[in-house]
Design a protein around this motif. Structure first.
Motif, PDB file in Angstrom:
ATOM      1  N   ASP A 183     -16.220 -13.480 -34.263  1.00 46.97           N
ATOM      2  CA  ASP A 183     -15.732 -12.875 -35.505  1.00 46.97           C
ATOM      3  C   ASP A 183     -14.914 -13.896 -36.278  1.00 46.97           C
ATOM      4  OD1 ASP A 183     -16.833 -10.560 -34.553  1.00 46.97           O
ATOM      5  OD2 ASP A 183     -14.933  -9.513 -34.234  1.00 46.97           O
ATOM      6  N   ARG A 227     -19.004 -10.572 -38.424  1.00 48.21           N
ATOM      7  CA  ARG A 227     -19.371 -10.811 -37.022  1.00 48.21           C
ATOM      8  C   ARG A 227     -20.738 -11.490 -36.996  1.00 48.21           C
ATOM      9  NH1 ARG A 227     -18.350  -6.527 -32.361  1.00 48.21           N
ATOM     10  NH2 ARG A 227     -16.281  -7.426 -32.802  1.00 48.21           N
ATOM     11  N   ALA A 266     -18.671  -3.846 -34.251  1.00 47.07           N
ATOM     12  CA  ALA A 266     -18.307  -4.609 -35.451  1.00 47.07           C
ATOM     13  C   ALA A 266     -17.748  -3.736 -36.554  1.00 47.07           C
ATOM     14  CB  ALA A 266     -19.526  -5.373 -35.971  1.00 47.07           C
ATOM     15  N   LYS A 282     -22.476  -7.963 -40.574  1.00 48.88           N
ATOM     16  CA  LYS A 282     -23.185  -8.192 -39.308  1.00 48.88           C
ATOM     17  C   LYS A 282     -24.337  -9.153 -39.581  1.00 48.88           C
ATOM     18  CE  LYS A 282     -22.153  -3.421 -37.942  1.00 48.88           C
ATOM     19  NZ  LYS A 282     -21.720  -2.977 -39.296  1.00 48.88           N
TER      20      LYS A 282
END
Length: 403
Positions: free
Chosen positions: A238, A243, A278, A283
């Motif tokens: 992260d 992430r 997340a 993402k």
């Protein structure tokens, strides 16, 4: 006083050893908000001296690295969101002091309240040396492309570098300097490296169960990726509000020692947990085998069947992939069709190998270019911009994605 004693010890020890030369690196890996790993290689066994600190105070902290040819310094006690600079020394030919240092910079990962991330990405930096039918060398277009890409990437503002796999053509460490570490030296000295393993990393004999040691001998020994369930094969990290998830799809490319990717596999269960955890972050998935591709090799059906629905169900925003020697971007895809709520797939397939043509046309394709390339990504809060450039410096594509 402590720094002075370290320097005296270094010079005293160096006086009894032949001069060394840094032949690889320094390069940076496995950043966190508070740690970083620096690596470099010397041609003969040698101690080394590293000093670093918050930029521009590069000599604030000093450490001596033990004798060897493979050098690794783990830096602890750093702070998030901070630019650091460093200098690496080995002793000089007179054996009475240190040579001019190899220098670089790095940035620790951002804490969650930060909303801006800059990154670089490319893939397939390895390529065979060109030769004619008599084995005589031909002009090395791949080497020229690497050099030009490295010059362009060096000028970019970035926090880290993503590689979509196939660092070398052979997978052998002995080719890594020519095909990666030397041409991209300046980029690697200031951008922590993250790699999604490609089939070349598993070696040419990857379908043989006796080939298990190849990855360890030629890759794992020289790289430290972020901690994960099966590091260095798959992992995540992260930074700021994003992430990044790195997957290993090489079992679908015939690598018998690669982690499984089936529905009940450990890697797939880890993928679901990692994406679910997340929350509202960006993402971004990175892997080598392409789930969508209209290039010469085409999509990897096993990857498509096992992971695409998961990407969609867990809200993945972007997939960076390799595998085909071209640049390609899909429309946002959902359940096999272009839809606004879907996942965008970007193939970053060749920095060095000869680009191939589009041989498997598919309605998913929004942009296809047969050219060597790299990408520069930027996240600003809820907007992600990805620009892709050829080795000639031409902008090939620009895509904007919103969270």
């Amino acid at each position: 006083m402590k720094k002075l004693l370290l320097l005296i010890c270094f010079i005293f020890y160096a006086a009894y050893l032949p001069a060394a030369r840094i032949i690889r690196g320094p390069y940076i890996e496995d950043p966190t908000q508070t740690t970083m790993i620096l690596k470099w290689q010397t041609d003969v066994s040698s101690p080394a001296w590293l000093e670093y600190g918050p930029a521009p105070r590069c000599n604030q902290i000093m450490t001596v690295v033990p004798e060897g040819t493979q050098h690794k310094a783990v830096l602890y006690g750093l702070v998030p969101n901070q630019d650091f600079c460093y200098r690496v020394y080995v002793y000089n030919e007179a054996r009475d002091g240190a040579q001019s240092p190899a220098e670089g910079t790095f940035r620790t990962l951002y804490s969650a309240e930060r909303k801006t991330v800059n990154f670089l990405a490319l893939g397939a930096t390895g390529a065979e040396l060109a030769a004619d039918e008599n084995g005589e060398p031909l002009p090395d277009e791949a080497a020229a492309a690497r050099k030009k890409l490295a010059e362009l990437m060096k000028a970019e503002k970035s926090d880290f570098l993503i590689h979509t796999g196939n660092i070398t053509d052979s997978g052998l460490n002995e080719d890594a300097d020519r095909e990666f570490f030397t041409p991209f030296k300046d980029v690697l000295s200031q951008n922590p490296l993250f790699v999604a393993l490609g089939p070349n990393e598993y070696g040419p004999d990857r379908e043989n169960r006796n080939s298990k040691a190849f990855l360890r001998t030629n890759y794992s020994r020289y790289h430290d990726m972020s901690w994960g369930y099966a590091t260095p094969k798959y992992y995540s990290f992260d930074t700021a509000n994003a992430r990044f998830v790195f997957l290993d799809a090489n079992v679908a490319e015939g690598a018998v020692w690669a982690p499984e990717i089936g529905e009940k596999s450990t890697q797939t269960e880890w993928l679901k947990t990692t994406l679910a955890g997340a929350g509202e972050k960006w993402k971004i998935v990175v892997m080598n085998a392409p789930a969508y591709s209209s290039g010469a090799r085409g999509a990897n059906n096993e990857v498509f069947l096992n992971w695409v629905k998961i990407f969609e169900d867990y809200g993945v925003n972007l997939v960076l992939q390799g595998g085909d020697a071209d640049y390609e971007r899909t429309f946002p895809m959902f359940r096999g069709e272009p839809k606004p709520r879907g996942v965008t797939y970007v193939t970053l397939g060749t920095a060095a190998p000869q680009p191939t043509k589009r041989e498997n046309p598919d309605p998913s394709t929004a942009r296809f270019v047969s050219a060597r390339h790299y990408a520069a990504g930027k996240i600003v809060d809820r907007k992600l911009t990805l620009k892709v450039y050829s080795d000639k410096g031409k902008e090939l594509d620009k895509v904007e994605i919103y969270l």
